[in-house]
Design a protein around this motif. Sequence first.
Motif, PDB file in Angstrom:
ATOM      1  N   SER A 252      35.886  13.194   7.265  1.00  0.00           N
ATOM      2  CA  SER A 252      36.628  13.732   8.406  1.00  0.00           C
ATOM      3  C   SER A 252      36.648  12.741   9.561  1.00  0.00           C
ATOM      4  O   SER A 252      37.697  12.498  10.177  1.00  0.00           O
ATOM      5  CB  SER A 252      36.003  15.056   8.863  1.00  0.00           C
ATOM      6  OG  SER A 252      36.072  16.025   7.839  1.00  0.00           O
ATOM      7  N   VAL A 272      40.690  16.745  11.283  1.00  0.00           N
ATOM      8  CA  VAL A 272      40.352  17.880  12.146  1.00  0.00           C
ATOM      9  C   VAL A 272      40.150  19.155  11.320  1.00  0.00           C
ATOM     10  O   VAL A 272      39.167  19.887  11.519  1.00  0.00           O
ATOM     11  CB  VAL A 272      41.446  18.096  13.208  1.00  0.00           C
ATOM     12  CG1 VAL A 272      41.226  19.404  13.951  1.00  0.00           C
ATOM     13  CG2 VAL A 272      41.467  16.929  14.188  1.00  0.00           C
ATOM     14  N   TYR A 276      36.566  20.751  10.955  1.00  0.00           N
ATOM     15  CA  TYR A 276      36.396  22.082  11.565  1.00  0.00           C
ATOM     16  C   TYR A 276      35.843  23.074  10.546  1.00  0.00           C
ATOM     17  O   TYR A 276      34.951  23.871  10.862  1.00  0.00           O
ATOM     18  CB  TYR A 276      37.735  22.569  12.115  1.00  0.00           C
ATOM     19  CG  TYR A 276      37.695  23.951  12.716  1.00  0.00           C
ATOM     20  CD1 TYR A 276      37.211  24.150  13.999  1.00  0.00           C
ATOM     21  CD2 TYR A 276      38.150  25.057  11.997  1.00  0.00           C
ATOM     22  CE1 TYR A 276      37.167  25.429  14.552  1.00  0.00           C
ATOM     23  CE2 TYR A 276      38.114  26.327  12.543  1.00  0.00           C
ATOM     24  CZ  TYR A 276      37.627  26.509  13.818  1.00  0.00           C
ATOM     25  OH  TYR A 276      37.582  27.765  14.363  1.00  0.00           O
ATOM     26  N   SER A 277      36.361  23.023   9.324  1.00  0.00           N
ATOM     27  CA  SER A 277      35.881  23.940   8.277  1.00  0.00           C
ATOM     28  C   SER A 277      34.405  23.695   7.975  1.00  0.00           C
ATOM     29  O   SER A 277      33.617  24.645   7.853  1.00  0.00           O
ATOM     30  CB  SER A 277      36.717  23.764   7.006  1.00  0.00           C
ATOM     31  OG  SER A 277      38.085  24.007   7.250  1.00  0.00           O
ATOM     32  N   THR A 280      32.201  24.722  11.111  1.00  0.00           N
ATOM     33  CA  THR A 280      32.164  26.174  11.280  1.00  0.00           C
ATOM     34  C   THR A 280      31.256  26.822  10.243  1.00  0.00           C
ATOM     35  O   THR A 280      30.398  27.657  10.582  1.00  0.00           O
ATOM     36  CB  THR A 280      33.587  26.752  11.157  1.00  0.00           C
ATOM     37  OG1 THR A 280      34.417  26.181  12.172  1.00  0.00           O
ATOM     38  CG2 THR A 280      33.572  28.265  11.319  1.00  0.00           C
ATOM     39  N   SER A 303      37.257  27.898  20.054  1.00  0.00           N
ATOM     40  CA  SER A 303      37.787  26.926  19.099  1.00  0.00           C
ATOM     41  C   SER A 303      39.309  27.035  19.007  1.00  0.00           C
ATOM     42  O   SER A 303      40.002  26.030  18.829  1.00  0.00           O
ATOM     43  CB  SER A 303      37.162  27.129  17.721  1.00  0.00           C
ATOM     44  OG  SER A 303      37.476  28.419  17.203  1.00  0.00           O
ATOM     45  N   VAL A 307      42.040  24.149  19.616  1.00  0.00           N
ATOM     46  CA  VAL A 307      43.150  23.812  18.718  1.00  0.00           C
ATOM     47  C   VAL A 307      44.461  23.710  19.499  1.00  0.00           C
ATOM     48  O   VAL A 307      45.260  22.788  19.286  1.00  0.00           O
ATOM     49  CB  VAL A 307      43.267  24.854  17.588  1.00  0.00           C
ATOM     50  CG1 VAL A 307      44.559  24.661  16.808  1.00  0.00           C
ATOM     51  CG2 VAL A 307      42.073  24.761  16.664  1.00  0.00           C
TER      52      VAL A 307
END
Length: 322
Positions: A252, A272, A276-277, A280, A303, A307
């Motif tokens: 990433s 991103v 992010y996944s 999180t 979040s 975004v």
Amino acid sequence: MNTQTILNALIGKEVLSDPQASVIESYEAAKPFSIHWELRSILYLGIILFTSGIGIIIYENIDTIGHQVIIAAIAALTGACFYYTAKHSLPYSHQEVKNPNKFVDHVLLLGCTLFLALEGYLQFQYNVFGSRYGLAIIIPTIVFFLCAYRFDHRGALSMAITGLASWLGLTIAPFSILSENDFTAERILVTAVALGVVLVVIGWISDQKELKKHFSFTYMFMGGNLASIAAITGLFSHDFKIVYFVIGMALSAFFVFRARYAHSLIFLLMGVIYGYSIITYSIFITLGEDAAFALGTFYFLFSSIGVIFFLLNFKKFLGIKK
């Protein structure tokens, strides 16, 4: 808003005079209109229809034509495509080769498709490879890699990478990575991560060494999606979560920095979204169910704001002028 409206507005603001507006309007009305993409679309559609038609003809007339005649016809067409491509191609170069004869690209793509059809027909009818299915896959893969580099064809390169993934038991198409790969098997998961990382590294080396630099996007895009999705799957459902976390976050970060270097929105989105996944999931799994439930509303609220801020300012990050 058409040309006439714009010209009228400029005349009203006294930016242009009537004679100047008339000259611009005449130029806009008489200038050539490009149908480049329309022609390319028609050619690609023609290749699909041609190969589909051959398959239908073979299927409906297999008993009357004969297998040897069909094989000979496909082999002749395949040889003719490769011969035409070789005859009308430009000399090899480490840099991008732009052949003014765009028809060559489509002929090569047709030749590669017919080569697959020929090999598949030989295997189905005569079982020439026996149970050595890996050999049946690696032969066209090597051919497609050679064609991609010799004739500077990104379509052939994509077919070669797909063949390499199939040889290793994987599906690399972006929309089929999760649905058609059995990531519950540790071997498949590790293979997917390893192959994806290798493809990304090859793309990076191609860019840095300027060896078919324009191929780097294909390597990085296909390899990055495969490795990132496999790493996230491993993080969700396998042991060695820390290893998959590090690999996923490293990819990433690489794509975020690569996006700024190449001014690529696709790479930025990859970095991103995958990052992010991973973050999180890692936060919620570390906090536990109770804390995650309590903080979930605030986390997703802020979040989401992040975004929106990202979507409004991604051009600044990429260094793209408005």
